[in-house]
Design an enzyme around this catalytic site. Structure first.
Site, PDB file in Angstrom:
ATOM      1  CD  GLU A 427      -3.126  -1.231   2.195  1.00 52.55           C
ATOM      2  OE1 GLU A 427      -2.785  -1.121   3.194  1.00 52.55           O
ATOM      3  OE2 GLU A 427      -4.186  -1.534   1.665  1.00 52.55           O
ATOM      4  CD  GLU A 506      -3.458  -7.104   3.292  1.00 53.94           C
ATOM      5  OE1 GLU A 506      -4.710  -6.537   3.616  1.00 53.94           O
ATOM      6  OE2 GLU A 506      -2.485  -6.675   3.026  1.00 53.94           O
TER       7      GLU A 506
HETATM    8  C1  GAL Z   1      -4.989  -3.858   4.055  1.00 50.41           C
HETATM    9  C2  GAL Z   1      -3.531  -3.885   4.639  1.00 50.41           C
HETATM   10  C3  GAL Z   1      -3.293  -4.555   5.905  1.00 50.41           C
HETATM   11  C4  GAL Z   1      -4.363  -4.261   7.141  1.00 50.41           C
HETATM   12  C5  GAL Z   1      -5.779  -4.732   6.216  1.00 50.41           C
HETATM   13  C6  GAL Z   1      -6.860  -4.339   7.232  1.00 50.41           C
HETATM   14  O1  GAL Z   1      -5.234  -3.004   3.281  1.00 50.41           O
HETATM   15  O2  GAL Z   1      -2.733  -3.890   3.718  1.00 50.41           O
HETATM   16  O3  GAL Z   1      -2.067  -4.011   6.467  1.00 50.41           O
HETATM   17  O4  GAL Z   1      -4.469  -2.906   7.126  1.00 50.41           O
HETATM   18  O5  GAL Z   1      -6.093  -4.014   5.154  1.00 50.41           O
HETATM   19  O6  GAL Z   1      -6.566  -4.993   8.078  1.00 50.41           O
END
Ligand code: GAL
Length: 990
Positions: A427, A506
């Protein structure tokens, strides 16, 4: 004055910093400088440089251990941790930081150990310091460095003495580098990794890289290996010998020019499933280093990501370094236990979000077997708030810092077979500096692909990666020919992205109760080979063990330390609670990611090996048959060796079918022998087959001659006062009372990701929980419309609604006693026009303690853990027992928990009930709690729940799904609970 200049310097270091190199296990002398240091904390960076003076009297200073974060020591005297996700906890004015800049001065004295080589260069190594630090040895400045989760080595040869050395380090919490370290985690300053002094013999090995490759000989499981050595050493270090005794390798190179690839074979490959390592040494004249090499080849072919020629599916976790007492200070035992836990829950991959972990973690990953995406220490997410204006990623002033970070990342860990991809960071928008990092990696390590999610259009990375894309969107990515737009892409760019392997860096945000839909993502990965699985966000909660004023321990999250800006409990989004307890979500993950699929087809069991390369030779199949959850027969099935990707059909055992009970066959695949990560008998996969004979359900009896109710009526074990239940089996019981509310889960509270694919446009950006509160589902009022009784029955009609609402639910409850059998039927009928999904449709019974505490349940139904409509894969049918404490999960922020779906029988000790299917064959679920949903919803932490004198039994015709909308898609429509009429049928017994 320190140097506002230094603090605002975008250059990553100054002074005698050496080139980054591998973290090696070497026999060169070294001295750990971990331990107690003198420590002094100042609220500002604007300080005299007295810290450097060898003669400074630091006797009055405190002591602080190294490694440690100062905010986790000193009971608040050294400040407190602070948590933000995207927000910068200081004004956004890059590269400047405020003068209010906690600064820790560290000092320690040391002597060189006896026998320290006199001619060696002396190197001072810091494995992790947050965020910017300056170093002095014996009064002379050595240098400064930033890059908190990266290693730095300074040459101190000319400054170090045999005795009486004074080492001083000044650590600033904030610096220009903080702009590059905006990861979603606690801000935890200090020297938090090892400090080491090491001797670098002139004829030693400055660096060693053993690159390995593997080519399988068809069908043999083994193949040919290659070692491609890269040595950084002076000519005087030669001859240098590479030895791998187990493979009979002994290559001796007389000079740097002789160093050449070594072919070895046959070797067994390294994979995450078969982490075969070979001990190797590289011996120079003045130094020997030991490595453990694994042979494997990483490759992208078309839209496939392959290791050793086979497609990899990531069943991964995002892993932060976090410990409830130590913060990011590495605890090897704790880390190993976590990795073992991952293996036990069918996790096969780790993304080191969002920085390199302690180097030792990679040794453990090599040894236990994980595919690792190793991520650089980089995130500038806070710039997103201003549309990425001023983002360092595209600003030439920061180019060196970006390149320095990726070099340190790759050089330190390049020897690990577990690492199959490098990730540039997280990010950080996009820009030339990221492209430069990628180019550097491609040049330095062409064998490993480069990952970075923020490169939406695929300009400089090798795989297509996304976070939290919804199920339909992920499906579009996996299918050819779709012109559906991809995030941030033109149609042409999207088409290009579809030519690459795809992974979800993620997904399945695991905050609180959830995530739902793991199985839906898994089904996509099975169907579309371009999809290579993903990494759940995230492995564990980051709670910090804290105490209330009265000494009650609890796990703190954002805001608990009085931070000015913070992001609350968004840091509690793990599959494992802060106290190491796996959540039901992790059990669900294990069930979804099982390495062998067990399915039933007629009278056959189909066993499909879903592994990358390991066969099923390590597994045993066991079966059992249960009648209403009681074992009736069991045995094992002969499992022939099934190779990866293959399946086999086996005849089912003879199943004794009961005529008066449900008959279920359960098959499990278990480890035959102890593995490095679990004992023999550990279940890796499970499946169930319902072989119940059809059984008629005896209908409830009917009552007639209804009259207005008044006075007391006894129906078998139940006593009613003017139509209201007052006791059951001799103990006080009130209910049933309609309950539509559940204590909102973190996903129910999530609003950021409304999903156009399937949410109502009207509720985009609004959480389900706020709609529930708006409609008053948490504050329903009840009005009895009528109460009638008959000789063998009681009937009540109640209208349930909320203040200032025209919507209502009509509830009719009918109790009947027929031939000594007490039946309850509840009809729940919503009025037209309820606007949003509902959390649940159920009833509550209150069981006050005064007739004895009901603190456990035995049930026949699904278990052993909680399950919800979109998270049912870990639940199986059986007979279970649990206390109220065991039934409910202690999520960091109290919320809905404990629902056991499809229950048939519940026994609470004093009384019990059988749940009968409704007209469409659906069974209710139940939960048992010491608190109402309203009480749970009001508590911010478990210790804030009030004392209770009542146990509450909930019987839910249905619950709303979980989803992962805390940071991801909402509940899938099939599992979303739209207001509807439902019937509950319960048969009570004393
Ligand atoms: C993503 C980010 C993570 C964490 C997650 C939400 O956008 O990469 O580090 O913030 O969201 O828990």
């Amino acid at each position: 004055m320190p140097s506002p200049a230094l603090l605002a310097d975008t250059a990553p270091f100054s002074g005698a910093l050496r080139a980054p190199r591998s973290w090696l296990h070497s026999d060169a002398p070294s001295l750990s400088l971990n331990g107690d240091w003198r420590f002094r904390l100042s609220p500002t960076a604007d300080l005299p440089e007295d810290v450097a003076r060898p003669d400074l009297d630091d006797d009055g200073w405190d002591t602080l251990p190294v490694p440690a974060h100062w905010v986790l020591h000193g009971d608040g005297r050294y400040g407190r941790p602070s948590y933000t996700n995207v927000q910068y906890p200081f004004p956004i004015e890059p590269p400047f930081v405020p003068d209010e800049n906690p600064t820790g001065d560290y000092r320690r004295r040391f002597d060189l150990p006896a026998g320290w080589p006199e001619d060696a260069r002396v190197v001072l190594r810091f494995d992790g310091v947050e965020s910017l630090y300056r170093v002095w040895l014996n009064g002379a400045e050595v240098g400064s460095a930033s890059g908190s989760r990266l290693a730095h080595e300074f040459d101190v040869t000319d400054l170090v003495r045999a005795e009486g050395n004074v080492l001083a380090v000044r650590v600033h919490q904030w610096s220009a580098a903080s702009y590059l370290e905006d990861q979603d985690q606690w801000w935890l300053p200090g020297i938090f990794r090892d400090v080491t002094l090491s001797a670098r013999p002139a004829d030693g090995l400055e660096d060693v890289w053993l690159r390995t490759a593997f080519t399988e000989s068809a069908g043999t499981g083994s193949g040919a290996g290659t070692v491609l050595p890269e040595l950084t050493a002076d000519a005087s270090a030669f001859p240098v010998a590479l030895r791998i005794p187990e493979l009979g390798v002994e290559a001796v190179w007389e000079s740097p020019a002789d160093v050449a690839p070594v072919a070895v074979g046959p070797v067994e490959p390294w994979t995450a499933e078969t982490p075969r390592l070979y001990d190797a040494t590289v011996a120079a004249r003045g130094e020997t280093v030991s490595l453990r090499v694994g042979f494997r080849t990483v490759e992208i072919r078309g839209d496939r990501f392959l290791v050793n020629g086979r497609r990899v599916v990531f069943h991964g976790m995002n892993r932060h370094e976090t410990h409830p007492e130590r913060g990011r200070v590495f605890d090897e035992e704790h880390a190993r236990a976590d990795l073992i836990r991952m293996k036990r829950f069918n996790v096969n991959a780790i993304r080191t979000s969002h920085y390199p972990p302690h180097p030792r973690l990679l040794d453990l990953a090599d040894e236990l077997g994980f595919w690792v995406i190793l991520e650089c220490d980089l995130e500038t997410h806070g710039f997103a708030t201003a549309g990425w204006q001023g983002n360092p990623s595209d600003d030439p002033r920061w180019r060196d810092a970006y390149l320095d970070r990726i070099r340190r990342t790759v050089e330190r860990d390049k020897n690990h077979p577990a690492i199959v991809m490098w990730s540039l960071g997280n990010e950080s928008g996009t820009g030339a500096n990221l492209a430069a990092m990628s180019a550097w990696v491609h040049d330095r390590d062409p064998e490993r692909p480069v990952h970075y999610e923020g490169d939406y259009t695929g300009e400089y990375t090798d795989v297509y990666s996304r976070m939290y894309s919804s199920v339909p969107e992920t499906e579009q990515i996996g299918t050819d020919g779709s012109v559906a737009p991809l995030l941030g892409c033109t149609p042409a760019q999207g088409a290009r992205q579809r030519t690459k392997p795809f992974l979800l860096c993620e997904y399945a945000h695991a905050m609180g109760n959830g995530p739902g839909a793991l199985d839906q993502y898994e089904a996509l990965v099975d169907a579309h080979p371009r999809l290579h699985g993903g990494f759940v966000w995230e492995w564990r909660d980051h709670g910090i063990l804290t105490r209330t004023a009265d000494g009650t321990p609890y796990y703190a999250y954002g805001g608990d330390f009085g931070e000015v800006v913070h992001d609350g409990n968004f840091v509690m989004d793990g599959m494992v609670l802060s106290n190491d307890v796996p959540t039901p979500g992790l059990h669900e993950f294990a069930a979804v990611a099982q390495p062998v699929a067990l399915t039933f087809d007629g009278d056959e069991l189909v066993v499909t090996n879903r592994r990358h390369s390991a066969s099923t030779a390590d597994l045993t199949l066991r079966w059992s048959v249960e009648h209403d959850g009681r074992e009736a027969a069991s045995g094992s099935l002969d499992l022939p060796v099934v190779e990866a990707g293959d399946s086999v059909r086996l005849a089912l055992p003879a199943i004794p079918v009961a005529d008066d009970a449900e008959t279920w066959l359960t098959v499990t695949a278990e480890l035959t022998a102890d593995a490095a990560w679990a004992p023999a008998g550990h279940v890796v996969a499970r499946a169930q087959l319902d072989r119940s004979a059809p059984r008629p359900v005896t209908p409830a009896g009917r009552a007639r001659d209804w009259q207005d109710a008044d006075g007391t009526l006894t129906l078998g074990p139940a006593v009613f006062e003017r139509g209201r239940l007052v006791s059951l089996a001799g103990r006080a019981v009130a209910g049933p009372r309609l309950e539509l509310f559940r204590a909102p889960t973190d996903n129910d509270e999530g609003a950021a990701y409304g999903d156009l694919a399937y949410s109502d446009a009207s509720v985009l950006g609004v959480s389900s929980a706020s709609l529930w509160r708006e409609q008053g589902l948490d504050r329903l009022t009840h009005r009895v419309v009528s109460v009638h009784e008959a000789e063998n029955g009681v009937r009540t009609v109640t209208r349930v609604s909320a203040a200032n609402s025209a919507h209502s639910v009509t509830v009719e409850t009918v109790w009947t006693l027929t031939d000594g059998v007490l039946d309850l039927r509840v009809e729940i009928e919503p009025s037209a026009g309820w606007p949003s999904v509902w959390p649940r449709i159920g009833v509550r019974f209150d069981l006050p303690d005064r007739d004895g505490v009901i603190d456990a349940a035995e049930w026949f139904g699904t278990g052993p853990l909680e399950s919800y409509p979109d998270s049912t894969r870990a639940a199986y049918v059986g007979r279970f027992r649990a206390t109220v404490a065991e039934l409910n999960v202690e999520y960091a922020r109290p919320q809905e928990t404990g629902h056991r779906s499809a229950v048939r029988e519940v026994d609470l000790g004093a009384f019990g009930f059988t749940a009968l299917p409704d007209g469409r064959g659906r069974l209710p679920g139940f939960s048992l709690s010491r608190h109402t949903p309203q009480q749970v919803a009001a508590a911010g932490h478990p210790h804030e729940l009030p004392e209770s004198d009542t146990t509450y039994l909930f019987v839910d015709a249905v619950q709303h799904g979980l989803g992962s909308r805390a940071c991801g898609p909402d509940v899938w429509p099939e599992f979303a609970l739209r207001p509807k009429a439902r019937t509950l049928r319960l048969r009570f017994r004393a």
